[in-house]
Write a protein that holds these residues in place. Sequence first.
Motif, PDB file in Angstrom:
ATOM      1  N   GLU A 158       1.654   3.838   2.789  1.00  0.00           N
ATOM      2  CA  GLU A 158       2.208   3.350   4.057  1.00  0.00           C
ATOM      3  C   GLU A 158       3.723   3.389   3.954  1.00  0.00           C
ATOM      4  O   GLU A 158       4.410   2.364   3.939  1.00  0.00           O
ATOM      5  CB  GLU A 158       1.654   1.953   4.340  1.00  0.00           C
ATOM      6  N   HIS A 173       3.263  -3.054   6.891  1.00  0.00           N
ATOM      7  CA  HIS A 173       2.205  -2.084   6.616  1.00  0.00           C
ATOM      8  C   HIS A 173       2.288  -0.957   7.650  1.00  0.00           C
ATOM      9  O   HIS A 173       3.038  -1.034   8.617  1.00  0.00           O
ATOM     10  CB  HIS A 173       0.825  -2.743   6.694  1.00  0.00           C
ATOM     11  N   ARG A 185      -3.397   4.540  -1.691  1.00  0.00           N
ATOM     12  CA  ARG A 185      -3.536   3.124  -1.334  1.00  0.00           C
ATOM     13  C   ARG A 185      -3.618   2.246  -2.586  1.00  0.00           C
ATOM     14  O   ARG A 185      -3.126   1.138  -2.615  1.00  0.00           O
ATOM     15  CB  ARG A 185      -4.809   2.970  -0.486  1.00  0.00           C
ATOM     16  N   HIS A 236       0.877  -1.172   0.000  1.00  0.00           N
ATOM     17  CA  HIS A 236       0.000   0.000   0.000  1.00  0.00           C
ATOM     18  C   HIS A 236       0.916   1.225   0.000  1.00  0.00           C
ATOM     19  O   HIS A 236       1.622   1.469   0.974  1.00  0.00           O
ATOM     20  CB  HIS A 236      -0.910   0.017   1.237  1.00  0.00           C
TER      21      HIS A 236
HETATM   22 ZN   LIG Z   1      -1.530  -1.791   4.296  1.00  0.00          ZN
END
Ligand SMILES: [Zn+2]
Length: 314
Positions: free
Chosen positions: A46, A129, A85, A43
Amino acid sequence: MVTRTYRPIPISTLASGTELVLPVHEVTGDRPGPVLGISAAIHGEEAVGVEIVYRFLTSYDLRGLAGRLRVLPVANPFSYAAITRNTPIDMMNLNRVFPGNPDGMLTEQMAHKMAEGFLTGLDFYVDLHAGGAYPTVDYVYIINAEPLSRAFGSRLLYRPKDVPSGTSISVARAHNIPSVVVELGGGDVDQTGYVRRGIAGLANILKTLRMLPDDPTPPPAQIVLREIATLRPHHGGLLLPEVTTIGADVAGGQVLGRIVSPYTFEELEILRCPFDRGIVVLSQLTANVVEPGIFGYMIGNLGTAEREGRDATS
Ligand SMILES: [Zn+2]
């Protein structure tokens, strides 16, 4: 002697002419041992995981390494660059389309390459993450390798009933690869402490696997959550946080934050602790712009948690 090589996995050529690759770094020790894979920024918003693996590979003393590290610092380069994201080109969430499709949308092609070229050759796997551009988070999933999840050293762990389908971890688990998912840091706050803990956590996992010579540090007293509520706002606006400590105990109904209209100044929504005894897992540490449906707060239920250790009842 450890040997370091950069072995990018080609994916595609973009319309701009840019060559899209999965950037894979390998660090090989001079003693036999397992292959540990580490990925970050699956993602792209992050971003702290990228710094953690950068600093771990460039600064941490890896002399005496046994086996091999395969490290993917930026699993989704597009979304990392755009701080989003999802992949900007097709707006798909890379961590929901595994094992991917070689003939599918671009994000599905990326997932397929990552599954085939990176994940399936691993003996162990850690996926980093974080909370994202605004929220901050701090816990570790227990998937299929509880001692490794504990060894990362976070105080809060989460034992979900199911692993979300379409994730890189779902591929790893299907191949019986012991795996850890770390949720650490993020938000518009200083990340130094999270970076330090991320590096220490990765090192401690390597020590637990006997990939580094030193003995691992025993984890702190840990709480294993079985239930986490995600509070997604029903109204967008300006979120004014009232609880800004991750890991804080919160009581049933306690106000976590308020969403106000920055236009009319009306109070639109109050977000409250949904459990009699909750603990803050993900929070907004600063006053942030929010949209309906985002990750507002995540609250663990202490009433159904597994606790142990000396200070677990404090
Ligand atoms: Zn994530």
